[in-house]
Design an enzyme around this catalytic site. Structure first.
Site, PDB file in Angstrom:
ATOM      1  N   HIS A 131      14.425   1.110  -0.848  1.00  0.00           N
ATOM      2  CA  HIS A 131      13.506   0.285  -0.050  1.00  0.00           C
ATOM      3  C   HIS A 131      12.052   0.630  -0.400  1.00  0.00           C
ATOM      4  CE1 HIS A 131      12.172  -1.629   3.871  1.00  0.00           C
ATOM      5  NE2 HIS A 131      11.129  -0.871   3.578  1.00  0.00           N
ATOM      6  N   GLU A 132      11.743   1.916  -0.371  1.00  0.00           N
ATOM      7  CA  GLU A 132      10.382   2.339  -0.679  1.00  0.00           C
ATOM      8  C   GLU A 132      10.041   2.095  -2.153  1.00  0.00           C
ATOM      9  OE1 GLU A 132       8.599   2.848   1.700  1.00  0.00           O
ATOM     10  OE2 GLU A 132       9.851   3.587   3.325  1.00  0.00           O
ATOM     11  N   HIS A 176       8.871  -1.479  -2.629  1.00  0.00           N
ATOM     12  CA  HIS A 176       7.447  -1.644  -2.328  1.00  0.00           C
ATOM     13  C   HIS A 176       6.590  -1.134  -3.487  1.00  0.00           C
ATOM     14  CE1 HIS A 176       7.896  -2.922   1.794  1.00  0.00           C
ATOM     15  NE2 HIS A 176       8.479  -1.800   2.186  1.00  0.00           N
TER      16      HIS A 176
END
Length: 267
Positions: free
Chosen positions: A58-59, A62
């Site tokens: 998820h990170e 980004h």
């Protein structure tokens, strides 16, 4: 001066992340083969490690999107190594999400990596950076639930099936909560570039409390019931029954199981 060697090291996958993936693989094998003396312990370790892997991805979503959008400082911060220890908010990104999974079976949105937004031009790029994280959860959910909606469960051990169902639930809750247009969450980050400067300034002080507000609202019984009914509807659409997610959570929280799901497996 940045060299090719330093850029390569900035993007080399961290041994920490590889170690977590190894735990996920080994415990997943233990669940599949019923190798562990206690299937609940194996499910707990498998789901927790897989959940941490998804948080890292998820990170990374980004960070990688920000890199290609113009923030070349991302590499030097270590975000592209998938090392959870490099995140700006390790507590919010890793520790609290795991605690909430253990306590309530909710996929808590993680904290954000630090992105130098001033380096990025274009509202669409800013929106895409915010959307990249929860879209990763959507992709992870599709992978976890694929055996169900592809009707490919023949030969899949029952306990492993339950673990996948629960993991899919976590990914879906994380994606939905992250996409809420609440200050401090990714959903607000998607729409923020399209708001006026005046509105952004008025909303900014509330960003640190957005996540707390969401979970405060979820504690309202009527809201909690409606939220999980919506989650169950999505899961049923993906071919996952309520019994499968219930048993997945029961095996995960092995220290307080009532034995009903063990009875289902032994039938």
């Amino acid at each position: 001066m940045t060299t090719a060697t330093s850029r390569h090291s900035d993007r080399r996958i961290s041994p920490v992340f590889l170690g977590i993936v190894a735990v996920m693989a080994v415990t997943g094998w233990a669940v599949w083969t019923d190798f562990a003396a206690s299937p609940g312990v194996a499910v707990f370790l498998f789901v927790t490690s897989a959940w941490i892997v998804s948080l890292c991805l998820h990170e990374y979503g980004h960070a990688r999107t920000a890199l290609h959008s113009g923030d070349i400082s991302i590499g030097t911060k270590g975000y592209l190594t998938l090392n959870p220890l490099k995140y700006t908010h390790a507590l919010l990104s890793i520790v609290l999400p795991v605690v909430f999974v253990i306590m309530g079976g909710i996929g808590l949105p993680g904290g954000a990596v630090f992105i130098e937004r001033g380096r990025i031009r274009g509202r669409w790029k800013h929106s895409l950076i915010s959307a990249a994280g929860p879209l990763t959860n959507v992709l992870f959910a599709l992978v976890c639930t694929a055996p169900f909606w592809l009707h490919a469960l023949d030969g899949v051990p029952m306990v492993f099936r339950f673990a996948l169902a629960f993991l899919g639930l976590l990914q879906i809750t994380a994606a939905i909560l992250n996409f809420l247009p609440v200050p401090g969450l990714d959903g607000y980050g998607v729409i923020e570039p399209w708001l006026s400067y005046k509105i952004r300034r008025q909303v900014e002080p509330f960003a640190p409390f957005g996540l707390l507000a969401v979970f405060g609202v979820l504690f309202i019984p009527e809201v909690n019931l409606a939220f999980f009914e919506a989650i169950d509807t999505i899961l049923r659409g993906l071919g996952i029954s309520e019994v499968e997610t219930y048993c997945g959570q029961e095996f995960y929280r092995f220290w307080q199981t009532d034995g009903r799901c063990e009875a289902i497996v032994s039938q």
